[in-house]
Structures are given as structure tokens and as C-alpha cells.
Design an enzyme around this catalytic site. Structure first.
Site, PDB file in Angstrom:
ATOM      1  N   CYS A   1       0.813  -1.226   0.000  1.00 49.84           N
ATOM      2  CA  CYS A   1       0.000   0.000   0.000  1.00 49.84           C
ATOM      3  C   CYS A   1       0.843   1.271   0.000  1.00 49.84           C
ATOM      4  O   CYS A   1       0.334   2.352  -0.291  1.00 49.84           O
ATOM      5  CB  CYS A   1      -0.936   0.020   1.196  1.00 49.84           C
ATOM      6  SG  CYS A   1      -2.030  -1.384   1.246  1.00 49.84           S
TER       7      CYS A   1
ATOM      8  N   HIS B   1      -3.229   7.281   3.281  1.00 55.44           N
ATOM      9  CA  HIS B   1      -3.698   6.003   2.733  1.00 55.44           C
ATOM     10  C   HIS B   1      -5.042   5.663   3.374  1.00 55.44           C
ATOM     11  O   HIS B   1      -5.204   5.740   4.584  1.00 55.44           O
ATOM     12  CB  HIS B   1      -2.666   4.918   3.038  1.00 55.44           C
ATOM     13  CG  HIS B   1      -3.109   3.534   2.714  1.00 55.44           C
ATOM     14  ND1 HIS B   1      -3.767   3.225   1.552  1.00 55.44           N
ATOM     15  CD2 HIS B   1      -2.996   2.367   3.411  1.00 55.44           C
ATOM     16  CE1 HIS B   1      -4.041   1.924   1.534  1.00 55.44           C
ATOM     17  NE2 HIS B   1      -3.583   1.391   2.653  1.00 55.44           N
TER      18      HIS B   1
ATOM     19  N   ASN C   1     -10.216   0.111   0.649  1.00 55.15           N
ATOM     20  CA  ASN C   1      -8.757   0.179   0.589  1.00 55.15           C
ATOM     21  C   ASN C   1      -8.295  -0.315  -0.782  1.00 55.15           C
ATOM     22  O   ASN C   1      -8.433  -1.500  -1.084  1.00 55.15           O
ATOM     23  CB  ASN C   1      -8.177  -0.690   1.717  1.00 55.15           C
ATOM     24  CG  ASN C   1      -6.659  -0.757   1.690  1.00 55.15           C
ATOM     25  OD1 ASN C   1      -6.020  -0.287   0.757  1.00 55.15           O
ATOM     26  ND2 ASN C   1      -6.090  -1.361   2.723  1.00 55.15           N
TER      27      ASN C   1
HETATM   28  N1  ACO Z   1     -18.609  -8.020  10.059  1.00 50.12           N
HETATM   29  C1  ACO Z   1     -19.016  -8.301  11.297  1.00 50.12           C
HETATM   30  N2  ACO Z   1     -18.172  -8.681  12.266  1.00 50.12           N
HETATM   31  C2  ACO Z   1     -16.864  -8.760  11.962  1.00 50.12           C
HETATM   32  C3  ACO Z   1     -16.378  -8.475  10.671  1.00 50.12           C
HETATM   33  C4  ACO Z   1     -17.313  -8.090   9.703  1.00 50.12           C
HETATM   34  N3  ACO Z   1     -16.941  -7.789   8.437  1.00 50.12           N
HETATM   35  N4  ACO Z   1     -15.035  -8.629  10.676  1.00 50.12           N
HETATM   36  C5  ACO Z   1     -14.680  -9.006  11.906  1.00 50.12           C
HETATM   37  N5  ACO Z   1     -15.784  -9.095  12.692  1.00 50.12           N
HETATM   38  C6  ACO Z   1     -15.887  -9.469  14.091  1.00 50.12           C
HETATM   39  C7  ACO Z   1     -14.711 -10.314  14.525  1.00 50.12           C
HETATM   40  O1  ACO Z   1     -14.940 -11.663  14.194  1.00 50.12           O
HETATM   41  C8  ACO Z   1     -14.714 -10.077  16.004  1.00 50.12           C
HETATM   42  O2  ACO Z   1     -15.710 -10.888  16.608  1.00 50.12           O
HETATM   43  P1  ACO Z   1     -15.385 -11.647  17.967  1.00 50.12           P
HETATM   44  O3  ACO Z   1     -15.131 -10.548  18.970  1.00 50.12           O
HETATM   45  O4  ACO Z   1     -16.634 -12.417  18.210  1.00 50.12           O
HETATM   46  O5  ACO Z   1     -14.176 -12.477  17.688  1.00 50.12           O
HETATM   47  C9  ACO Z   1     -15.196  -8.627  16.141  1.00 50.12           C
HETATM   48  O6  ACO Z   1     -15.805  -8.287  14.903  1.00 50.12           O
HETATM   49  C10 ACO Z   1     -14.086  -7.625  16.410  1.00 50.12           C
HETATM   50  O7  ACO Z   1     -13.011  -7.914  15.530  1.00 50.12           O
HETATM   51  P2  ACO Z   1     -11.705  -7.079  15.562  1.00 50.12           P
HETATM   52  O8  ACO Z   1     -10.712  -7.674  14.609  1.00 50.12           O
HETATM   53  O9  ACO Z   1     -11.273  -6.817  16.956  1.00 50.12           O
HETATM   54  O10 ACO Z   1     -12.250  -5.698  14.958  1.00 50.12           O
HETATM   55  P3  ACO Z   1     -11.480  -4.356  14.867  1.00 50.12           P
HETATM   56  O11 ACO Z   1     -12.231  -3.304  15.543  1.00 50.12           O
HETATM   57  O12 ACO Z   1     -10.014  -4.510  15.187  1.00 50.12           O
HETATM   58  O13 ACO Z   1     -11.558  -4.036  13.302  1.00 50.12           O
HETATM   59  C11 ACO Z   1     -10.309  -4.202  11.271  1.00 50.12           C
HETATM   60  C12 ACO Z   1     -11.027  -4.949  12.370  1.00 50.12           C
HETATM   61  C13 ACO Z   1     -11.302  -3.282  10.586  1.00 50.12           C
HETATM   62  C14 ACO Z   1      -9.747  -5.188  10.263  1.00 50.12           C
HETATM   63  C15 ACO Z   1      -9.168  -3.345  11.904  1.00 50.12           C
HETATM   64  O14 ACO Z   1      -8.382  -4.155  12.742  1.00 50.12           O
HETATM   65  C16 ACO Z   1      -8.271  -2.733  10.869  1.00 50.12           C
HETATM   66  O15 ACO Z   1      -8.686  -1.858  10.118  1.00 50.12           O
HETATM   67  N6  ACO Z   1      -6.995  -3.127  10.830  1.00 50.12           N
HETATM   68  C17 ACO Z   1      -6.077  -2.577   9.844  1.00 50.12           C
HETATM   69  C18 ACO Z   1      -6.383  -3.130   8.491  1.00 50.12           C
HETATM   70  C19 ACO Z   1      -5.494  -2.525   7.455  1.00 50.12           C
HETATM   71  O16 ACO Z   1      -5.190  -1.365   7.476  1.00 50.12           O
HETATM   72  N7  ACO Z   1      -5.044  -3.332   6.537  1.00 50.12           N
HETATM   73  C20 ACO Z   1      -4.156  -2.881   5.507  1.00 50.12           C
HETATM   74  C21 ACO Z   1      -4.244  -3.856   4.457  1.00 50.12           C
HETATM   75  S1  ACO Z   1      -3.176  -3.359   3.185  1.00 50.12           S
HETATM   76  C22 ACO Z   1      -3.089  -4.634   2.111  1.00 50.12           C
HETATM   77  O17 ACO Z   1      -3.569  -5.682   2.399  1.00 50.12           O
HETATM   78  C23 ACO Z   1      -2.397  -4.491   0.813  1.00 50.12           C
END
Ligand code: ACO
Length: 322
Positions: free
Chosen positions: A112, A249, A279
Site C-alpha cells: 500500500c 492512505h 482500501n
Molecule cells: N462483520 C461483522 N463482524 C466482523 C467483521 C465483519 N466484516 N469482521 C470481523 N468481525 C468481528 C470479529 O470476528 C470479532 O468478533 P469476535 O469478537 O466475536 O471475535 C469482532 O468483529 C471484532 O473484531 P476485531 O478484529 O477486533 O475488529 P477491529 O475493531 O479490530 O476491526 C479491522 C477490524 C477493521 C480489520 C481493523 O483491525 C483494521 O482496520 N486493521 C487494519 C487493516 C489494514 O489497514 N489493513 C491494511 C491492508 S493493506 C493490504 O492488504 C495491501
């Protein structure tokens, strides 16, 4: 003293839009969760558009918005983790479609952060006086690598491309760039290439989709985005009030909000368009910059910071006067 500057921007996205309600039909999720945890409301997903198609359309718009013509372009750099082929690169395919002469064209992969890395290369090439006009593009069809059964990741990504013409200038321009990486040796953000396969070995790839430890990525992002903005300001003896805008980003609205709070730059100076695109990896920053310019949020003479993080873990930021 010579500088480089932004001399035209453009972006392109696939026609097809999928909303959060569309995704709720294929995985156990809902609009409320996705909007409140990420800020995303919809994303563009390629049906028949390739990464090169998107890059081509973005490039034409950037050239059109610039003061140069295609004949003036001396190098093409494409940042992507989703090229159409392992080789030739997207940049090589673009060369023919754009009708460019025999000039250097190459792809880079810094996930990214790739666009900021491409900007850094273009800037240094121009400062070396070897080149006058370089076309740089961030282009992705990341949804090809998405695991559509994994609600933790499939709601996050979208496809698109953003392009810029970077040109030699008597005045700055690109004032400063930081790029770096901290090895993600634990594989918090990873997508495998095809496994080792030859007459003597036949290993099965375990991870042919994006696998992500969201919390670890979140922690890295919320540390590195504010520190990169602060470093850029300190290195250039600037105060946060000297900045007209921050274009970060677009990975998660909460990551942008945390950076805003930590650096003390209000949210109305942080450009946010994640609600429309999700993203888009290396395309995210140039799409956002082009959109901000076309909407008049970024105007000639404005000074802004752009900042990104991504797989690797890579990061980068630039201090730019338009
Ligand atoms: N819908 C509903 N519930 C969900 C979903 C969804 N799409 N996704 C996860 N959950 C649930 C999980 O299973 C979890 O349930 P549990 O507590 O029963 O286990 C709960 O929601 C909380 O999950 P968390 O992972 O703690 O949620 P968080 O608030 O951390 O958000 C997220 C998750 C959005 C992925 C966040 O961690 C994030 O944005 N991280 C950075 C991601 C990023 O920037 N990635 C870059 C990628 S770049 C690339 O790949 C090239």
C-alpha cells in the site's frame, strides 16, 4: 537548484459498485459493523477491467491535466501488487497502449506504500537531472486476492488506479519524502505467490489469499502514520498549522482519526474518501490526491502531507507544495 513537482493527476475505478448490503449477502456482516469499524460504505470491484486497463485510464487523465503530452514522458513506474502477469509488468503493457517510445518502464511492489516509493524514485531521478517528466501510477485489482469467505478481510478492499505526471521545476514541488520498512517477519499481512513447484519439489501454498492480523496492522498503522507526519514537519522546520491538508492512505477511517488526534491536525484537514472506494492499496493515495484536487480541496499553492503504510511492513510520506 532543481526540484520536482506534481504536473497533473488522474484516477480511474471499475464500473461495478458493491455496497455493504451486497457483501452481507455473501458473508456474516452488516452495514452498521463495516461503517462503524472502517468507514467503508461501498467499493468498486473489477468485473472485466484489468489492472492495466485501470492504470491506462488514470494515466490518460493525468496527462490531460498536465502541461505535457505523451511524447514528453521519459519513464513509467507502476506501483502494484496485482499486475496482470508476473511479467511483463503493467508498466510494460502500458507503454504500448500509450504509444510511448523506447523508454524505461518498470513495476515496483511496496504494497500500500508503493505509490510513495514510486514518487520517491521519480523525484530522485528528476533531481539527478537525467529526466524531466515521469509518469507514476498506483494501480490495483486487489479483489483478485481477496478471500470472499473471510469477513475479516473481504469487506475492506476495492480496485482502482491513480496516476501523476512528475516534472522538473524551478520551485518546490516535492519538498521532502520519507520511505522505510520494518520487517513483518511474523506475517501479519501476507499473500503468497504460487508455491515452489518443480520436478523435485511440489509444495502446497497455504495462503493464496490476503491473510491479515487486523489488530497488529492497526497498531503498526497508528504508530507509523503520526510519526511520519511529525518527522516530515520537524525535518522541514514546519508547524502543523503550516499544512493545508493531509492525504493519508485510505485503509480505515479510524486509523486516519487516530493520526489526526495524535498529530493535532483536525479531521477537516484530513482527506477521507474511504467510504466510496475501500482500501485500494497502492492506488489509494493517488486516487485521493486526484479527487482532492478535482474537488478544489487541494489548490495550487497549497502545502500538504501524504502518508501511507502497508504490507512489508512498509511506510512512506511526502511533503508537497502544489
Ligand atoms: N462483520 C461483522 N463482524 C466482523 C467483521 C465483519 N466484516 N469482521 C470481523 N468481525 C468481528 C470479529 O470476528 C470479532 O468478533 P469476535 O469478537 O466475536 O471475535 C469482532 O468483529 C471484532 O473484531 P476485531 O478484529 O477486533 O475488529 P477491529 O475493531 O479490530 O476491526 C479491522 C477490524 C477493521 C480489520 C481493523 O483491525 C483494521 O482496520 N486493521 C487494519 C487493516 C489494514 O489497514 N489493513 C491494511 C491492508 S493493506 C493490504 O492488504 C495491501
Amino acid at each position: 537548484m532543481k526540484y520536482s513537482k506534481i504536473n497533473g493527476t488522474g484516477h480511474a475505478v471499475p464500473r461495478q459498485i458493491y455496497t455493504n448490503d451486497d457483501l452481507a449477502k455473501i458473508v456474516d456482516t452488516n452495514d452498521e459493523w463495516i461503517v462503524s469499524r472502517t468507514g467503508i460504505k461501498q467499493r468498486h470491484i473489477s468485473t472485466d477491467e484489468t489492472t492495466t486497463d485501470l492504470a491506462y485510464n488514470a494515466a490518460l487523465k493525468a496527462i490531460e491535466a498536465s502541461s505535457v503530452t505523451l511524447n514528453d514522458i521519459e519513464m513509467v513506474i507502476v506501483a502494484t501488487v496485482t499486475p496482470d502477469h508476473a511479467f511483463p509488468g503493467v508498466s510494460n503493457l502500458l507503454q504500448k497502449r500509450l504509444g510511448l517510445d523506447e523508454i524505461p518502464t518498470f513495476d515496483i511492489n511496496a504494497a500500500c506504500s508503493g505509490f510513495i516509493y514510486a514518487l520517491n524514485i521519480a523525484d530522485k531521478m528528476i533531481l539527478s537531472s537525467a529526466y524531466n517528466h515521469i509518469l507514476i501510477i498506483g494501480a490495483e485489482t486487489l479483489t483478485r486476492l481477496t478471500d470472499w469467505s473471510d469477513r475479516n478481510t473481504c469487506v475492506l478492499f476495492g480496485d482502482g488506479a491513480g496516476a501523476m505526471v512528475i516534472s522538473k521545476s524551478e520551485t518546490p514541488g516535492i519538498k521532502d519524502i520519507i520511505v522505510g520498512s520494518r520487517s513483518d517477519d511474523e506475517g501479519h499481512l501476507i499473500c503468497d505467490s504460487p508455491a515452489l513447484k518443480n520436478p523435485y519439489e511440489n509444495k502446497i501454498s497455504q495462503q493464496d489469499h490476503i491473510h491479515m492480523n487486523g489488530r497488529e496492522v492497526f497498531k503498526f498503522a497508528t504508530r507509523v502514520m503520526p510519526s511520519t507526519i511529525v518527522n516530515l514537519l520537524e525535518r522541514n522546520n514546519m508547524h502543523k498549522d503550516d499544512i493545508d491538508y493531509v492525504v493519508a492512505h485510505q485503509a480505515n477511517k479510524r486509523i486516519i482519526e487516530k493520526a489526526s488526534k495524535d498529530v493535532g491536525i483536525p479531521m477537516d484537514k484530513m482527506y477521507v474518501n474511504i467510504q466510496n472506494y475501500g482500501n485500494t492499496s497502492a492506488a489509494s493515495v493517488p486516487i485521493a490526491i486526484d479527487e482532492a484536487i478535482r474537488k478544489g480541496k487541494l489548490k495550487p499553492g497549497d502545502t500538504f502531507v501524504t502518508v501511507a503504510f502497508g504490507g512489508g511492513f512498509t511506510y512512506g510520506g511526502a511533503l508537497i507544495k502544489l
